[in-house]
Structures are given as structure tokens and as C-alpha cells.
Motif scaffolding. Structure first.
Motif, PDB file in Angstrom:
ATOM      1  N   ALA A  50       0.841  -1.203   0.000  1.00  0.00           N
ATOM      2  CA  ALA A  50       0.000   0.000   0.000  1.00  0.00           C
ATOM      3  C   ALA A  50       0.873   1.249   0.000  1.00  0.00           C
ATOM      4  O   ALA A  50       1.933   1.286   0.639  1.00  0.00           O
ATOM      5  N   ILE A  51       0.409   2.248  -0.718  1.00  0.00           N
ATOM      6  CA  ILE A  51       1.036   3.570  -0.699  1.00  0.00           C
ATOM      7  C   ILE A  51      -0.030   4.581  -0.283  1.00  0.00           C
ATOM      8  O   ILE A  51      -1.067   4.700  -0.939  1.00  0.00           O
ATOM      9  N   PHE A  52       0.215   5.272   0.811  1.00  0.00           N
ATOM     10  CA  PHE A  52      -0.626   6.388   1.212  1.00  0.00           C
ATOM     11  C   PHE A  52      -0.010   7.654   0.621  1.00  0.00           C
ATOM     12  O   PHE A  52       1.206   7.839   0.669  1.00  0.00           O
ATOM     13  N   THR A  53      -0.837   8.524   0.081  1.00  0.00           N
ATOM     14  CA  THR A  53      -0.300   9.737  -0.538  1.00  0.00           C
ATOM     15  C   THR A  53      -1.229  10.928  -0.338  1.00  0.00           C
ATOM     16  O   THR A  53      -2.452  10.761  -0.194  1.00  0.00           O
ATOM     17  N   THR A  54      -0.641  12.095  -0.347  1.00  0.00           N
ATOM     18  CA  THR A  54      -1.429  13.324  -0.277  1.00  0.00           C
ATOM     19  C   THR A  54      -1.975  13.717  -1.651  1.00  0.00           C
ATOM     20  O   THR A  54      -2.753  14.664  -1.757  1.00  0.00           O
ATOM     21  N   ALA A  55      -1.557  13.024  -2.693  1.00  0.00           N
ATOM     22  CA  ALA A  55      -2.078  13.293  -4.036  1.00  0.00           C
ATOM     23  C   ALA A  55      -3.545  12.876  -4.116  1.00  0.00           C
ATOM     24  O   ALA A  55      -3.926  11.815  -3.621  1.00  0.00           O
ATOM     25  N   ASP A  56      -4.354  13.696  -4.744  1.00  0.00           N
ATOM     26  CA  ASP A  56      -5.773  13.394  -4.915  1.00  0.00           C
ATOM     27  C   ASP A  56      -5.948  12.689  -6.254  1.00  0.00           C
ATOM     28  O   ASP A  56      -6.000  13.327  -7.310  1.00  0.00           O
ATOM     29  N   LEU A  57      -6.032  11.361  -6.206  1.00  0.00           N
ATOM     30  CA  LEU A  57      -6.091  10.558  -7.426  1.00  0.00           C
ATOM     31  C   LEU A  57      -7.492   9.975  -7.612  1.00  0.00           C
ATOM     32  O   LEU A  57      -8.163   9.630  -6.634  1.00  0.00           O
TER      33      LEU A  57
END
Length: 388
Positions: free
Chosen positions: A180-187
Motif C-alpha cells: 500500500a502507498i498512502f499519498t497526499t495526491a488526490d487521485l
């Protein structure tokens, strides 16, 4: 968006396409995205499971329950959760080793390099694109943090949690490692997958230790994978026979899933099963001391159990083998420094050569300081008709 165009950064669908392309180039077989609020029912299900005590001795499950139940609790800034799957499908019958009673069966996932090491490096490389091309912050996880990967993977569309609670994929069957990758990017999020188990019960019915009290429910305390890998103590007597010759993990419920007809052999070389780890001679394994154990299983998931727990498992397999020739391996371990090993040596010997128990108990039972080992002697003596 003007600032993004001027800086050359990507966002939204463009960033998602670039990321998916990068992840697939790195060898990931499935890439999907979920919103961080995509598993609203998970917290209550987790609380109920913990309340039943079905996590066994995995206290870290209870200690991290709050952070585990919602990605935003773990990292409030997360806006997208990327789930990635890496296929580790076997090339042959994963249950073939169960028929070799003088050999120990190793779960498919542990028949090569430790998947944590393989996947984490790939995740970091993939996540680097989100930072470089999207200016986003990222966190990567591979089964070592309080993240509910399977519910999130279903929410993202990688597959669904089958009746055995493991993720099932239409493309890869039961054989997907998850990262899993958590990101602040809104995808843009993907559509969730629906349950496709239907009326099938194969995974439930095959379990040798009845670890499923109901469909979609697992009691880890009865699960062979838990008992042989996570459980640090003595394995309950009523579960030992069901373990058979499984000395590290169990693939029964995964292997019988009908969706495996679509499974593919692993492409990642470090995850292709090694023939020398599929089935291992029990007599040789019983003779491993700590340095030999570490050398034999360096770089594999097996190493993390430690020599004592592993030999405990080997002795259970020896006791279940029905092979009288292996009784001498149990005899030799009656005086092992580890009480885990001594106890299972007594049990294995009592199964293969019950007439020898009274002779071997003489002196040992009286000198034994560990209560569990003494109790094992008492049960063996009683079963053989000799007085404790």
C-alpha cells in the motif's frame, strides 16, 4: 492548475496514468486506488473479531486497532490509498508436499525471498514518481504497519475477501501479495470489486483444524498458519494431528479456490518457488541448531520464526508421519535446551514409539523444570499405560 502546468507537475488522472505505468514497469501485476474513507464497516468488524479473542496472542492487533481501522487515523493527511498486487502464483500443485509424510511442507509464499523485502523496494521506487511528478508526500507499507490491506484492496477493486478472509482476484486467484502507498495526491478512485464466492465452500471445508467458525470469519487460534508462524508457545494437543506435515504455514484454503483456474505463475524471479524449499526432509530439519537454521533459511520468511519454534513444528510433523524411523530424531531432542522442542519431542516419540516412553521418562520427568514439558510427559505416560 496553472501553477502545476508551469512547474511541470502532474495531477489527477494524468498523475494516476503515469503512476500506473511506472508501477507496472516495476513488475506490479495489479494497481488500484481507494479513497481513505472507503472501508466504513471495517472498524466494527475488527472490534468484534478482537472481542471474540480470535486474534490469539497477536496482541499488536488489539494495540493498533484504532489506527488500523481507518487510514486517516494512521495519517490524517492521506487523500488517496494505492493498493498494489504482486503475483506469486506457484508453477505446480501447491499441496503436493502434503503427500510426502517424511518431508515438511512449506507455504508457497515462503519458498523464496522474503516478500517484504521484494515489495518494499518496488513500492519506494513507484512512490518516488508521486513525489517527483506530483509533488506529493507518500508513505509505503508492506504488511508491517496497522493497515487493513485486504478490505482496502476490495474497495479499490483488486479483488474481494473470500469466505476464507483472504483476497481473491479474478486474474490471479489466491496468489497476490499486497502493498500500500498512502499519498497526499488526490487521485481518481477505482470501483470496488464485488463478492464472487457464490455458494462455494471449498476453502471452509478443507481446513484441517476447523479454523472458520462461519463464512468470512477466521479464528486465528485454530489456523495452521498462525500456529506454525505467529504462535510462540506450545501448540494445543487437539490441533497437532490436523497440522500434518505443515511446518511453516498452510495453503489448503487458498489452493482449492476455483478462481485459481485463472492464476498465473509468478513473473518476479525472487518470488518463483524454489524446488528445494517445497518439501524438506524432516530428519535433516530436526538436526538444525541455531546457526545452521539461520544459514539454511537466510533471506526467507522462515527465518523469522527462530530455530526453536521451527523445530517444534518439525517435531509435530515427525509425530504425524507414522514413520518409526524418525523416532530417533525425537529421542535425540528430548534433552534439547528449548522447552518448546522438548515438549514436542515427547509428543512425537509417544506417537511413533509409545512403548519407549516409560524408559525415556525415567529421570527426565523428575528433573524437568518446565511445567508444560512435565505435563507432556504425564500425558504420554498415561496414554502408554504407564503411571506418571
Amino acid at each position: 492548475m496553472g501553477t502545476l502546468r508551469q512547474s511541470g507537475l502532474l495531477a489527477g488522472e494524468a498523475l494516476k496514468r503515469a503512476f500506473v505505468a511506472r508501477a507496472r514497469a516495476l513488475g506490479f501485476d495489479s494497481v488500484r486506488i481507494a479513497r481513505p474513507d472507503a472501508i466504513p464497516l471495517a472498524p466494527e468488524r475488527l472490534r468484534a473479531w478482537l472481542a471474540e479473542g480470535r486474534h490469539g496472542a497477536m496482541e499488536w492487533m488489539a494495540e493498533t486497532a484504532e489506527r488500523r481501522s481507518d487510514p486517516r487515523t494512521l495519517w490524517p493527511e492521506v487523500r488517496s490509498v494505492i493498493l498494489l498486487g504482486l503475483n506469486y502464483g506457484p508453477s505446480g500443485d501447491p499441496l503436493a508436499a502434503l503427500g510426502l509424510k517424511d518431508h515438511g511442507a512449506i507455504s508457497v509464499y515462503a519458498r523464496n525471498r522474503d516478500y517484504h523485502d521484494v515489495i518494499k523496494g518496488k513500492l519506494k521506487e513507484a512512490a518516488g514518481l508521486l513525489a517527483a511528478k506530483g509533488g506529493a508526500d507518500v508513505k509505503v507499507f508492506v504488511d508491517t504497519a496497522p493497515v487493513m490491506e485486504k478490505p482496502l484492496a476490495q474497495a479499490a477493486g483488486l479483488g474481494w475477501q473470500g469466505k476464507h478472509t483472504v483476497l481473491v482476484s479474478r486474474e490471479f486467484g489466491s496468489w497476490l501479495f499486497l502493498g500500500a502507498i498512502f499519498t497526499t495526491a488526490d487521485l481518481p478512485a477505482d470501483a470496488p470489486e464485488r463478492d464472487r464466492c457464490g455458494s462455494c465452500r471449498r476453502c471452509l471445508d478443507i481446513c484441517p483444524t476447523d479454523a472458520f467458525p462461519a463464512p468470512y470469519q477466521l479464528d486465528a487460534r485454530r489456523c495452521i498458519s498462525y500456529l506454525t508462524i505467529e504462535h510462540k508457545g506450545h501448540i494445543p494437543e487437539d490441533l497437532r494431528r490436523g497440522i500434518g506435515n505443515r511446518i511453516f504455514g498452510c495453503d489448503d484454503c487458498l489452493a482449492v479456490c476455483p478462481w485459481n483456474k485463472f492464476a498465473q505463475t509468478a513473473r518476479e524471479a525472487r518470488l518463483v518457488q524454489r524446488d528445494d524449499l517445497a518439501a524438506l526432509p524432516l530428519d535433516a530439519l530436526a538436526r538444525l541448531d541455531d546457526p545452521a537454521f539461520r544459514a539454511r533459511f537466510a533471506g526467507t520468511p522462515i527465518k523469522r520464526t527462530g530455530r526453536d519454534r521451527f523445530v517444534r513444528n518439525v517435531l509435530i510433523a515427525i509425530g504425524n508421519s507414522g514413520d518409526r524411523r524418525l523416532a530417533e530424531e525425537a529421542e535425540r531432542l528430548l534433552d534439547d535446551p528449548s522447552p518448546l522442542v522438548r515438549a514436542m519431542a515427547v509428543w512425537a516419540l509417544s506417537r511413533l514409539a509409545p512403548e519407549e516412553i516409560a524408559r525415556h521418562a525415567s529421570g527426565r520427568r523428575r528433573r524437568e523444570e518446565d511445567g508444560e514439558v512435565r505435563a507432556e510427559w504425564d500425558r504420554a505416560l498415561a496414554a502408554s499405560g504407564a503411571a506418571p
